[in-house]
Design an enzyme around this catalytic site. Structure first.
Site, short mmCIF file in Angstrom:
data_model
loop_
_atom_site.label_atom_id
_atom_site.label_comp_id
_atom_site.label_asym_id
_atom_site.label_seq_id
_atom_site.Cartn_x
_atom_site.Cartn_y
_atom_site.Cartn_z
N GLY A 200 39.09 16.73 23.94
CA GLY A 200 39.41 18.13 24.61
C GLY A 200 40.23 18.90 23.52
O GLY A 200 40.15 20.01 23.35
N TYR B 115 31.44 1.94 32.75
CA TYR B 115 31.61 3.30 32.48
C TYR B 115 30.23 3.87 32.12
O TYR B 115 30.13 5.04 32.54
CB TYR B 115 32.45 3.09 30.83
CG TYR B 115 32.31 4.35 30.27
CD1 TYR B 115 33.47 5.46 30.43
CD2 TYR B 115 31.72 4.51 29.10
CE1 TYR B 115 33.49 6.59 29.72
CE2 TYR B 115 31.77 5.85 28.22
CZ TYR B 115 32.69 6.76 28.72
OH TYR B 115 32.70 7.63 28.08
N ARG C 214 43.77 17.53 26.72
CA ARG C 214 44.96 16.76 26.09
C ARG C 214 44.48 15.66 25.23
O ARG C 214 45.09 14.78 24.57
CB ARG C 214 46.08 16.33 26.91
CG ARG C 214 47.06 17.72 27.45
CD ARG C 214 48.06 17.08 28.10
NE ARG C 214 49.24 18.29 28.23
CZ ARG C 214 50.50 18.02 28.74
NH1 ARG C 214 50.74 16.96 29.32
NH2 ARG C 214 51.24 18.97 28.62
N ASN D 277 28.38 9.31 19.18
CA ASN D 277 28.70 7.90 19.01
C ASN D 277 30.19 7.53 19.18
O ASN D 277 30.83 8.14 19.55
CB ASN D 277 28.03 7.66 17.62
CG ASN D 277 28.48 8.64 16.64
OD1 ASN D 277 29.39 9.29 16.70
ND2 ASN D 277 27.77 8.72 15.57
#
Length: 325
Positions: free
Chosen positions: A17, A137, A13, A165
């Protein structure tokens, strides 16, 4: 990949994806395994284990992740490192345990050092300190790369990490607090146009250079990589001196090879949205990494190139954004 192969798209979602699902379906893949977060919490080890045992996917696109821009990364570093480590650790481990043929792990070029040589090659990973604003992250994604490498080395798996990127396109996050720079600019300029505001404020000096890739181009690149002949795919997993694309194992950049300043990017968004006021740069806000251009020559040598120009992509993304309101 056979058109009827069981393919699990983790995070279907999200922006990446959903682009993968669109591309796979357009190419005739008819056995996709999809789960929402409410149906399968990828952070839960036992749930992921039960899912893999029941479904037995043959291929995995691991695009599920907690993502965001400078503000989100700076505000919620604990969530960024915890959620991403849990998601990727669980999925990669169960992919090995259940005999997945190939797995593609999606990350980001923010894994590279803040002052990496430009353009950034795969071998620049861990050569100097990271950008502080999104290091939580980045560390999580670097751990995922090393998990892929470790499982390939010890268990003979075929897990590849692809680092795109700055991405943009349909289903992007346009939340001003949590989004990346391009969708944030689209929303800012759009709302300013509707409100008749005299100006739009852009974070930073406008001087940093960024490379952007439309998410549909990324989806095409992902399918291209997953369908590489065994010899070429294995060459990416464990490169040799005679490799067509020599470099570090199980890691490949995915980029357009073109960069634009944040100031010029804002001008493109201003034009696409039709905003007539002025732009003001708030230099008290952080710029982030001064330049971040990925060297995608290894992927280009294999025969893939992006198709969507930045100007056309912004116009299409703005159209999608306004149609969804």
């Amino acid at each position: 990949m056979d058109k009827h192969a069981k393919i699990f798209v983790a995070g279907h979602r999200g922006m990446v994806g959903s682009a993968l699902v669109r591309k796979l379906q357009a190419e005739g893949y008819d056995n996709l395994i999809l789960r929402t977060h409410s149906e399968l919490d990828l952070r839960c080890q036992s749930s992921v284990e039960a899912f893999f045992q029941a479904e037995q996917p043959e291929y995995v696109f691991l695009s599920a992740a907690k993502v965001g821009g400078i503000m989100a990364n700076s505000t919620y570093p604990a969530e960024f490192i915890y959620d991403n480590l849990q998601i990727q650790t669980n999925v990669i481990h169960q992919a090995w345990k259940n005999g997945v043929k190939r797995l593609l792990f999606l990350g980001s070029t923010c894994i590279y050092p803040k002052f990496a040589p430009q353009p950034i090659r795969e071998e620049h990973l861990l050569t100097s300190p990271l950008e502080e604003s999104n290091d939580a992250y980045a560390i999580a994604k670097i751990a995922g790369i090393y998990q892929c490498r470790s499982y390939n080395k010890q268990y003979g798996t075929k897990f590849l990490a692809a680092m795109p990127n700055n991405l943009y396109g349909p289903n992007d996050n346009f939340d001003l607090e949590k989004s990346h720079v391009l969708p944030a600019l689209i929303r800012k300029f759009h709302e300013a146009k509707l409100a008749g505001s005299p100006s739009v404020t852009v974070w930073g000096t406008g001087s940093p250079l960024r490379e952007f890739l439309h998410v549909d181009d990324l989806a095409e690149a992902c399918l291209f990589l997953m369908n590489l002949p065994n010899e070429l795919f294995d060459d990416l997993i464990s490169p040799s001196p005679r490799s067509l694309v020599p470099g570090p194992p199980a890691l490949i950049n995915v980029g357009s090879g073109q960069e634009v300043s944040i100031g010029d990017l804002a001008l493109l968004v201003k034009k696409a949205t039709g905003f007539k006021g002025e732009m003001i740069f708030d230099t008290s806000k952080p710029d982030g990494t001064p330049r971040k251009l990925a060297d995608s020559s290894r992927l280009h040598a294999l025969g893939w190139m992006h198709k969507t120009s930045l100007q056309d992509g912004i116009v299409a993304t703005y159209r999608w954004f306004t149609e969804g309101e």
